[in-house]
Design a protein around this motif. Structure first.
Motif, PDB file in Angstrom:
ATOM      1  N   LEU A 144       0.804  -1.219   0.000  1.00 47.62           N
ATOM      2  CA  LEU A 144       0.000   0.000   0.000  1.00 47.62           C
ATOM      3  C   LEU A 144       0.839   1.273   0.000  1.00 47.62           C
ATOM      4  O   LEU A 144       0.626   2.173  -0.819  1.00 47.62           O
ATOM      5  N   GLU A 145       1.807   1.371   0.907  1.00 50.68           N
ATOM      6  CA  GLU A 145       2.645   2.566   0.965  1.00 50.68           C
ATOM      7  C   GLU A 145       3.521   2.712  -0.278  1.00 50.68           C
ATOM      8  O   GLU A 145       3.599   3.807  -0.860  1.00 50.68           O
ATOM      9  N   PRO A 146       4.205   1.649  -0.721  1.00 51.42           N
ATOM     10  CA  PRO A 146       5.009   1.793  -1.948  1.00 51.42           C
ATOM     11  C   PRO A 146       4.175   2.188  -3.170  1.00 51.42           C
ATOM     12  O   PRO A 146       4.615   3.004  -3.974  1.00 51.42           O
ATOM     13  N   MET A 147       2.976   1.605  -3.315  1.00 49.57           N
ATOM     14  CA  MET A 147       2.148   1.957  -4.468  1.00 49.57           C
ATOM     15  C   MET A 147       1.729   3.424  -4.411  1.00 49.57           C
ATOM     16  O   MET A 147       1.629   4.097  -5.438  1.00 49.57           O
ATOM     17  N   LYS A 148       1.498   3.919  -3.221  1.00 47.87           N
ATOM     18  CA  LYS A 148       1.171   5.340  -3.074  1.00 47.87           C
ATOM     19  C   LYS A 148       2.356   6.201  -3.524  1.00 47.87           C
ATOM     20  O   LYS A 148       2.180   7.261  -4.141  1.00 47.87           O
ATOM     21  N   ASN A 149       3.575   5.738  -3.243  1.00 51.53           N
ATOM     22  CA  ASN A 149       4.775   6.501  -3.572  1.00 51.53           C
ATOM     23  C   ASN A 149       5.103   6.504  -5.060  1.00 51.53           C
ATOM     24  O   ASN A 149       5.917   7.318  -5.511  1.00 51.53           O
ATOM     25  N   VAL A 150       4.523   5.572  -5.819  1.00 55.92           N
ATOM     26  CA  VAL A 150       4.826   5.501  -7.260  1.00 55.92           C
ATOM     27  C   VAL A 150       3.615   5.890  -8.100  1.00 55.92           C
ATOM     28  O   VAL A 150       3.528   5.539  -9.270  1.00 55.92           O
TER      29      VAL A 150
END
Length: 218
Positions: A144-150
């Protein structure tokens, strides 16, 4: 070693994993997520074996080309937790024990979960090899957090696929928006580092890599 019993599932004989270190980088974390689902499912139809191995090697995330990154993000969208939860990924704190995720062989969890040995995603059948149990913090950390960052990269990929640029207002890309509800941070999740589980990434055949146990220390 004596096995503990959780529900009707034998634990201690059919669980596996080892501690691993995942770099604090969103692409590396998504590579770790992809590596995890590669252990859970047969992903050989998604790309060449060499390409699959490259996308799984999260310790070398800096070696990915722009095309590699695009493919990684598309695969993470295609095989998102939305598609896999209650099929080969199961939110189950009890089965995780002291870890935040844990792998089990199919035969070890048949009496606890409804197991589907084949999953159809995008019209393509993918075989399930193992089951991954996880806590909410695992999903937050590696997806969830990585997808938000990309998000910006996802919009760019969507623009390439549709042949037109994506507006900044359109944050849910055609490449696939992450529709999952963000879990609330676990109190324990605010404390220091924790263990994630995965298996070692096997080297491309030949020769076959010696079988090991895999987990991530955060």
């Amino acid at each position: 070693m004596a096995a503990a019993i959780v529900g009707k599932t034998e634990v201690g004989v059919n669980e596996f994993g080892r501690d691993v270190e995942v770099p604090e980088n969103p692409i590396a974390k998504l590579m770790y997520y992809f590596d995890s689902i590669c252990y859970a499912m047969d992903m050989n139809r998604q790309a060449s074996p060499d390409k699959i191995q490259k996308l799984r090697n999260y310790s070398r995330y800096r070696q990915l080309t722009d095309d590699d990154r695009d493919l990684l993000l598309l695969l993470c969208v295609r095989f998102s937790p939305d598609e896999l939860i209650n099929k080969c990924l199961f939110l189950d704190d009890e089965m995780c024990g002291n870890d935040i995720n844990k792998f089990y062989k199919l035969g070890a969890v048949r009496h606890r979960f409804l197991i589907t040995e084949e999953i159809i995603i995008g019209g393509q059948t993918t075989h399930v090899k193992q089951i991954l149990c996880f806590r909410k913090m695992w999903l937050e950390y590696c997806y969830l957090e990585p997808m938000k960052n990309v998000e910006k990269e996802l919009r760019s990929i969507a623009g390439k696929l549709t042949g037109r640029p994506q507006s900044g207002a359109n944050r849910e890309t055609q490449a696939g928006a992450v529709q999952q509800r963000r879990p609330r941070p676990d109190d324990a999740g605010q404390q220091q580092r924790r263990q994630l589980r995965t298996q070692p990434t096997p080297a491309p055949p030949p020769p076959p890599e010696e079988k090991k146990k895999d987990c991530v220390v955060m």
